[in-house]
Design an enzyme around this catalytic site. Structure first.
Site, PDB file in Angstrom:
ATOM      1  CG  HIS A 128     105.675 123.008  27.602  1.00 26.34           C
ATOM      2  ND1 HIS A 128     106.108 122.626  26.354  1.00 26.34           N
ATOM      3  CD2 HIS A 128     105.830 121.924  28.402  1.00 26.34           C
ATOM      4  CE1 HIS A 128     106.503 121.365  26.395  1.00 26.34           C
ATOM      5  NE2 HIS A 128     106.342 120.911  27.620  1.00 26.34           N
ATOM      6  N   GLY A 170     105.215 113.040  31.598  1.00 30.20           N
ATOM      7  CA  GLY A 170     106.525 113.331  31.057  1.00 30.20           C
ATOM      8  C   GLY A 170     106.672 114.789  30.687  1.00 30.20           C
ATOM      9  CG  HIS A 171     109.138 117.683  27.520  1.00 33.70           C
ATOM     10  ND1 HIS A 171     109.858 118.526  28.348  1.00 33.70           N
ATOM     11  CD2 HIS A 171     109.034 118.333  26.328  1.00 33.70           C
ATOM     12  CE1 HIS A 171     110.184 119.621  27.689  1.00 33.70           C
ATOM     13  NE2 HIS A 171     109.689 119.540  26.463  1.00 33.70           N
ATOM     14  CG  PHE A 172     104.741 117.364  25.324  1.00 30.26           C
ATOM     15  CD1 PHE A 172     104.587 118.668  24.888  1.00 30.26           C
ATOM     16  CD2 PHE A 172     105.759 116.610  24.779  1.00 30.26           C
ATOM     17  CE1 PHE A 172     105.433 119.215  23.941  1.00 30.26           C
ATOM     18  CE2 PHE A 172     106.616 117.141  23.823  1.00 30.26           C
ATOM     19  CZ  PHE A 172     106.455 118.452  23.408  1.00 30.26           C
TER      20      PHE A 172
END
Length: 284
Positions: free
Chosen positions: A99, A260-262
């Site tokens: 990630h 989203g990003h996470f």
């Protein structure tokens, strides 16, 4: 779950470990601005079937964070530390979960030891120019001209507001985002000297896009199984970065999640199901 540290080249490196060490191993590599804390719940989901290791890089989480004058914060050096940790733990074969910053660390490990990697799971871990969004424009200016002024222009990315944005942008219902995760990350960002650590890594991130062709060639040559389970609403690494993996890994699975990003913060069960099924298909 075990919470342990090992001395790696004079640094205390913290890592979380769960599951039976005789089971197939998944190495979980975190991004900015978080640490292995991001993987606690995923590790609990998978520990009954797999062996899981999630380290904190130097400067992050509960690992040592020497000042920039005493330690060279580069992605090559982060990969050196993780590589040495795996050797100390006797881990010789593993699947990769990457990630954000985990992608440049993980692909460096894969290029060094292609025989060790059984598969790659990427959740918003980029390896293609297509994944770089306009978010990167001021950081690219810092790569081109690493002046104090261009560095100072990035310090807003270390604030509470920026950390909150990273966790909540692209998320359909922000009530599902646990604010304790933001507070944990922010407390570590706010340590004296940590902004300089992060600026050093922002600058060195410029070494990663020139390596994308080598990472892509690695995927084409080895044709490892690839799972891209990506938060579609990410404005840091856009969904085109997920789709691009199918260009080089012919059997890549691409899943764009409503996140989203996470993705793990709001789509844990969906992510865990995809990851579990993927790991079960890997050769043992």
């Amino acid at each position: 779950m075990k919470h342990q540290t090992l001395d790696v080249d004079g640094l205390e490196i913290f890592y979380r470990e769960a599951g039976d060490p005789s089971a197939p191993t998944l190495l979980l590599l975190h991004g900015f601005p978080t640490s292995s804390v991001a993987y606690r719940t995923l590790m609990e989901e998978l520990a009954g079937e797999f062996h899981l290791i999630a380290p904190d890089y130097p400067g992050f989480g509960l690992s040592s964070a020497p000042p920039v004058e005493e330690w060279d914060y580069t992605f090559d050096h982060l990969a050196d530390v993780v590589d040495a940790l795996l050797d100390r733990l006797g881990v010789e074969r593993f699947a990769l979960y990457v990630h954000d910053y985990g992608a440049p660390v993980g692909f460096r490990l894969a290029l060094r030891h292609p025989e060790r990697v059984t598969g790659i799971i990427t959740q918003n871990g980029n390896a293609y120019d297509e994944g770089l969004t306009p978010f990167w424009a001021p950081i690219k200016e810092y790569w081109a001209e690493p002046t104090p002024e261009n560095g100072d222009a990035l310090r807003g990315l270390f604030t509470r507001e920026a950390t909150h944005w990273q966790y909540t942008h692209g998320v359909p219902d922000v009530a599902h985002v646990d604010p304790a995760l933001e507070l944990h990350d922010q407390a570590l960002l706010d340590r004296p000297g940590n902004q300089e650590v992060q600026l050093a890594l922002f600058l060195d991130y410029g070494t990663n896009p020139p390596q994308y062709p080598a990472w892509q060639e690695y995927l084409r040559t080895h044709q490892l199984p690839v799972l891209a389970a990506w938060g579609e609403g990410d404005e840091i690494f856009g969904p085109d970065g997920a789709r691009a993996f199918a260009r080089d890994a012919k059997d890549a699975e691409i899943h764009l999640l409503d996140a989203g990003h996470f993705p793990l913060t709001t789509r844990l069960a969906e992510s865990a199901d995809l990851i579990r099924a993927f790991l079960r298909r890997l050769p043992r």
